[in-house]
Design an enzyme around this catalytic site. Structure first.
Site, PDB file in Angstrom:
ATOM      1  N   ASP A   1     -10.991   3.201   4.134  1.00 39.83           N
ATOM      2  CA  ASP A   1     -11.198   1.749   4.028  1.00 39.83           C
ATOM      3  C   ASP A   1     -12.695   1.408   3.986  1.00 39.83           C
ATOM      4  OD1 ASP A   1      -9.564  -0.381   3.608  1.00 39.83           O
ATOM      5  OD2 ASP A   1      -9.229  -0.860   5.724  1.00 39.83           O
TER       6      ASP A   1
ATOM      7  N   LYS B   1       0.845  -1.205   0.000  1.00 38.35           N
ATOM      8  CA  LYS B   1       0.000   0.000   0.000  1.00 38.35           C
ATOM      9  C   LYS B   1       0.876   1.249   0.000  1.00 38.35           C
ATOM     10  CE  LYS B   1      -3.829  -2.356   2.222  1.00 38.35           C
ATOM     11  NZ  LYS B   1      -4.497  -2.751   3.471  1.00 38.35           N
TER      12      LYS B   1
ATOM     13  N   GLN C   1      -4.946  -1.415   9.820  1.00 32.64           N
ATOM     14  CA  GLN C   1      -4.784  -2.712   9.170  1.00 32.64           C
ATOM     15  C   GLN C   1      -5.355  -3.820  10.062  1.00 32.64           C
ATOM     16  OE1 GLN C   1      -3.479  -3.236   6.015  1.00 32.64           O
ATOM     17  NE2 GLN C   1      -4.074  -5.370   6.295  1.00 32.64           N
TER      18      GLN C   1
END
Ligand code: NAD
Length: 289
Positions: free
Chosen positions: A123, A53, A97
């Site tokens: 996200d 990422k 994450q």
């Protein structure tokens, strides 16, 4: 029939070009899009995902920083990190994450995701973003499902009026995927671990999205000839290779379209994240849909 293979790497490059153009436009206004990734613990898969990422963000001109925390981090400390990033004007997108370390309870994990400012929820996992998706209102869309929708669109796969089966009902993939297909006017069935006669359900579908985490579970004789099959699964075999939830060779012989693993949904997930960060920096959450 040999399926048309949907090349996630090529499509992701195209998305990154779009994002790069938006980033240049923002630079003209003195804005550098910023992404903060919070990585707690040392899960090897998470380390790899976070590195890719950050690498892809740098390629399009997004300033990415990773906040690394030890596996023993407390929920309170994680919340404090999220609050600090919420207040940081250089940070337009925040990603925590998953999975969080084993010491963080599911309740605390929920509190931590809810603490993210919805305007920075790139996200798309904050209840406000998920609620907006249910209500058909603007909001960030979870990256994997939005990447899957782009893959279908890029290959002109018709969705309206078609039957879609999503295998898996997670909050990250299965549920938002089903909602996006529904919003695109498919007739959607969500299957899961307790679905009776899964093969028969899948066989009815014009579009199949497999998001289970079981290597090569979906076989060729489950697929309606000509169906579009999106393989979200990422599984490591004992030999160390990556395979999806779909038996690629068997399904490629029957399906109309198929995504490979690797090189399919994975790169598109990251591209969608970059897209969301650029929208957040432009102050336009929800342009994603
Ligand atoms: P999850 O474990 O949260 O959910 C799995 C789902 O599969 C559950 O809803 C469960 O009911 C269902 N399921 C389990 N066994 C089943 C069975 N035998 N038959 C039917 N359904 C069954 O997983 P997730 O986070 O949704 O991820 C699913 C897979 O997708 C994993 O392999 C994960 O690594 C992968 N993934 C890939 C990307 C990507 O970018 N390509 C992103 C997220 C997840």
């Amino acid at each position: 029939m040999a399926a048309e293979i949907i090349d996630g790497r090529a499509l992701a490059r195209a998305v990154r070009r779009e994002v790069k153009a938006r980033v240049s436009e923002l630079a003209g206004r003195g804005v550098v899009p910023g992404l903060a990734v919070v990585l707690a613990g040392d899960d090897p898969a998470s380390q790899i995902y976070v590195r890719s990422k950050a690498k892809m963000a740098a390629r399009v001109g997004i300033a990415a920083r990773t906040v690394r925390l030890p596996a023993e981090v407390s929920a309170g400390d994680l919340l404090a990190v999220v609050e600090r990033l919420n207040a940081d004007e250089a940070v337009h997108g925040i990603l925590v994450q998953l999975p969080l370390p084993a010491g963080i309870s599911p309740e605390d994990a929920g509190r931590i995701l809810r603490a993210i400012d919805p305007a920075k929820d790139v996200d798309g996992l904050h209840p406000a973003s998920l609620g907006a998706l249910v209500a058909g209102e603007p909001g960030f869309v979870a990256c994997t499902p939005s990447g899957c929708m782009r893959m279908l669109a890029a290959h002109g796969v018709p969705i309206e009026g078609k039957r879609a089966v999503v295998i898996g009902r997670s909050t990250i993939v299965g549920k938002p995927m089903a909602l996006l297909l529904l919003a695109a006017h498919a007739t959607v069935t969500v299957c899961h671990s307790r679905t009776a006669d899964l093969k028969a359900r899948v066989r009815e579908a014009d579009i199949v999205v497999a998001a289970v985490g079981r290597p090569q579970m979906v076989r060729g004789d489950w697929i309606k000839p000509g169906a579009a099959v999106i393989d979200v699964g990422i599984n490591r075999t004992p030999e160390g290779t990556l395979v999806g939830d779909v038996h690629f060779a068997e399904v490629a012989a029957v399906a109309g379209h198929l995504t490979p693993v690797p090189g399919g949904v994975g790169p598109m997930t990251i591209a969608s994240l970059l897209h969301n960060v650029s929208l957040a920096a432009a102050g336009r959450p929800g342009g994603a849909r």
